[in-house]
Scaffold this motif. Structure first.
Motif, PDB file in Angstrom:
ATOM      1  N   GLY A  20       0.650  -1.047   0.047  1.00 28.49           N
ATOM      2  CA  GLY A  20      -0.019  -0.122   0.072  1.00 28.49           C
ATOM      3  C   GLY A  20       0.803   1.456  -0.103  1.00 28.49           C
ATOM      4  O   GLY A  20       0.480   2.246  -0.663  1.00 28.49           O
ATOM      5  N   LEU A  21       1.874   1.385   0.770  1.00 28.43           N
ATOM      6  CA  LEU A  21       2.906   2.414   0.795  1.00 28.43           C
ATOM      7  C   LEU A  21       3.425   2.779  -0.450  1.00 28.43           C
ATOM      8  O   LEU A  21       3.733   3.835  -0.875  1.00 28.43           O
ATOM      9  CB  LEU A  21       3.861   2.374   1.703  1.00 28.43           C
ATOM     10  N   PHE A  22       4.020   1.663  -1.381  1.00 32.88           N
ATOM     11  CA  PHE A  22       4.189   1.731  -2.715  1.00 32.88           C
ATOM     12  C   PHE A  22       3.169   2.194  -3.715  1.00 32.88           C
ATOM     13  O   PHE A  22       3.512   2.871  -4.794  1.00 32.88           O
ATOM     14  CB  PHE A  22       5.021   0.462  -2.902  1.00 32.88           C
ATOM     15  N   TYR A  23       1.855   1.791  -3.401  1.00 39.42           N
ATOM     16  CA  TYR A  23       1.165   2.055  -4.813  1.00 39.42           C
ATOM     17  C   TYR A  23       0.202   3.294  -4.255  1.00 39.42           C
ATOM     18  O   TYR A  23      -0.127   3.852  -5.293  1.00 39.42           O
ATOM     19  CB  TYR A  23       0.034   0.741  -4.807  1.00 39.42           C
ATOM     20  N   LEU A  24      -0.044   3.647  -3.437  1.00 41.18           N
ATOM     21  CA  LEU A  24      -1.003   4.828  -2.803  1.00 41.18           C
ATOM     22  C   LEU A  24      -0.322   6.051  -3.330  1.00 41.18           C
ATOM     23  O   LEU A  24      -0.960   6.983  -4.221  1.00 41.18           O
ATOM     24  CB  LEU A  24      -1.487   4.825  -1.379  1.00 41.18           C
ATOM     25  N   PRO A  25       0.849   6.332  -3.304  1.00 39.38           N
ATOM     26  CA  PRO A  25       1.545   7.498  -3.735  1.00 39.38           C
ATOM     27  C   PRO A  25       1.438   7.496  -5.495  1.00 39.38           C
ATOM     28  O   PRO A  25       1.497   8.577  -6.004  1.00 39.38           O
ATOM     29  CB  PRO A  25       2.780   7.592  -3.253  1.00 39.38           C
ATOM     30  N   ASN A 108      -5.754  19.733  -3.964  1.00 38.13           N
ATOM     31  CA  ASN A 108      -4.169  19.251  -3.995  1.00 38.13           C
ATOM     32  C   ASN A 108      -3.446  20.543  -5.044  1.00 38.13           C
ATOM     33  O   ASN A 108      -3.988  20.925  -5.744  1.00 38.13           O
ATOM     34  CB  ASN A 108      -4.100  18.128  -4.908  1.00 38.13           C
ATOM     35  N   ARG A 109      -2.177  20.847  -4.613  1.00 37.69           N
ATOM     36  CA  ARG A 109      -1.573  21.795  -4.956  1.00 37.69           C
ATOM     37  C   ARG A 109      -0.111  21.221  -5.586  1.00 37.69           C
ATOM     38  O   ARG A 109       0.721  22.337  -6.257  1.00 37.69           O
ATOM     39  CB  ARG A 109      -1.097  23.054  -4.138  1.00 37.69           C
ATOM     40  N   LYS A 110       0.231  20.054  -5.256  1.00 41.31           N
ATOM     41  CA  LYS A 110       1.354  19.581  -5.591  1.00 41.31           C
ATOM     42  C   LYS A 110       1.358  18.979  -7.060  1.00 41.31           C
ATOM     43  O   LYS A 110       0.196  18.297  -7.567  1.00 41.31           O
ATOM     44  CB  LYS A 110       1.721  18.482  -4.639  1.00 41.31           C
ATOM     45  N   SER A 111       2.454  18.726  -7.535  1.00 41.31           N
ATOM     46  CA  SER A 111       2.641  18.427  -9.092  1.00 41.31           C
ATOM     47  C   SER A 111       2.878  16.867  -9.041  1.00 41.31           C
ATOM     48  O   SER A 111       3.210  16.237  -8.266  1.00 41.31           O
ATOM     49  CB  SER A 111       3.788  19.009  -9.659  1.00 41.31           C
ATOM     50  N   HIS A 112       2.544  16.315 -10.351  1.00 38.68           N
ATOM     51  CA  HIS A 112       2.878  14.911 -10.257  1.00 38.68           C
ATOM     52  C   HIS A 112       4.363  14.648 -10.105  1.00 38.68           C
ATOM     53  O   HIS A 112       4.557  13.622  -9.654  1.00 38.68           O
ATOM     54  CB  HIS A 112       2.308  14.452 -11.725  1.00 38.68           C
ATOM     55  N   PHE A 115       4.785  14.271  -6.471  1.00 38.11           N
ATOM     56  CA  PHE A 115       4.152  12.856  -5.809  1.00 38.11           C
ATOM     57  C   PHE A 115       5.297  11.583  -6.501  1.00 38.11           C
ATOM     58  O   PHE A 115       5.588  10.797  -5.727  1.00 38.11           O
ATOM     59  CB  PHE A 115       3.105  12.474  -6.660  1.00 38.11           C
ATOM     60  N   ARG A 116       6.026  11.726  -7.626  1.00 38.99           N
ATOM     61  CA  ARG A 116       6.920  10.733  -8.248  1.00 38.99           C
ATOM     62  C   ARG A 116       8.046  10.780  -7.015  1.00 38.99           C
ATOM     63  O   ARG A 116       8.645   9.563  -6.746  1.00 38.99           O
ATOM     64  CB  ARG A 116       7.498  11.192  -9.326  1.00 38.99           C
ATOM     65  N   VAL A 117       8.741  11.758  -6.802  1.00 38.27           N
ATOM     66  CA  VAL A 117       9.817  11.683  -5.674  1.00 38.27           C
ATOM     67  C   VAL A 117       9.105  11.219  -4.412  1.00 38.27           C
ATOM     68  O   VAL A 117       9.687  10.459  -3.698  1.00 38.27           O
ATOM     69  CB  VAL A 117      10.265  13.274  -5.380  1.00 38.27           C
ATOM     70  N   PHE A 118       7.965  11.761  -3.901  1.00 36.81           N
ATOM     71  CA  PHE A 118       7.358  11.338  -2.532  1.00 36.81           C
ATOM     72  C   PHE A 118       7.155   9.780  -2.797  1.00 36.81           C
ATOM     73  O   PHE A 118       7.347   8.981  -1.611  1.00 36.81           O
ATOM     74  CB  PHE A 118       5.970  12.078  -2.524  1.00 36.81           C
ATOM     75  N   ASN A 119       6.790   9.184  -3.810  1.00 37.54           N
ATOM     76  CA  ASN A 119       6.718   7.765  -3.865  1.00 37.54           C
ATOM     77  C   ASN A 119       8.001   6.915  -3.823  1.00 37.54           C
ATOM     78  O   ASN A 119       7.706   5.614  -3.196  1.00 37.54           O
ATOM     79  CB  ASN A 119       6.020   7.419  -5.309  1.00 37.54           C
ATOM     80  N   GLU A 120       9.021   7.572  -4.031  1.00 39.05           N
ATOM     81  CA  GLU A 120      10.345   6.681  -3.486  1.00 39.05           C
ATOM     82  C   GLU A 120      10.700   6.659  -2.224  1.00 39.05           C
ATOM     83  O   GLU A 120      11.533   5.652  -1.785  1.00 39.05           O
ATOM     84  CB  GLU A 120      11.369   7.235  -4.424  1.00 39.05           C
TER      85      GLU A 120
END
Length: 138
Positions: A20-25, A108-112, A115-120
């Motif tokens: 879940g932590l990998f896929y939700l972001p 939401n005010r953050k860019s994709h 979120f790509r960085v946050f996802n890692e």
């Protein structure tokens, strides 16, 4: 024997929580890029269901880990470092819930890219935790 079963359940719940932590972001990346309202609503529903699914898994992983720590006397410097990383992962999970709420409220005010960085981030936490548990460097 109880120790081994408890350890197996702990590993199972941790792996499930991390899925879940990998896929939700990653869903957040797609939400940030969604152009059509129907696509946005579908992704939002997926994110809500995933968050509701992974939260009990996190609680079970933590409960089993606490039982292993307090019930079986697992100790060492490596454990303190692992617990610090688990605390950060719990904060990450909570922040994901906050980000979901922002998407649900359409604020939401953050860019994709953000979120790509946050996802890692959970990837690095998982690597560090596995090294700490297996190698026990201190």
């Amino acid at each position: 024997m109880t120790y081994l079963y408890l350890k197996a359940f702990h590993i199972f719940f941790v792996v499930s929580w991390f899925a879940g932590l990998f896929y939700l972001p990653r869903l957040f990346v797609n939400l940030a890029q969604a152009g059509h309202p129907m696509e946005y609503d579908r992704l939002l529903l997926m994110a809500r269901k995933l968050l509701r699914f992974m939260t009990p898994l996190a609680a079970l992983a933590i409960a089993c880990g606490l039982w292993l720590w307090l019930g079986f006397g697992i100790a060492g410097g490596w454990l303190h470092a692992k617990l610090a990383l688990v605390a950060l992962l719990m904060a990450y999970h909570g922040y994901c819930a906050r980000l979901y709420a922002d998407f649900a409220a359409r604020r939401n005010r953050k860019s994709h890219v953000w979120f790509r960085v946050f996802n890692e981030l959970p990837v690095f936490a998982l690597l560090a935790i596995v090294i700490l548990v297996v190698v026990k460097p201190f």
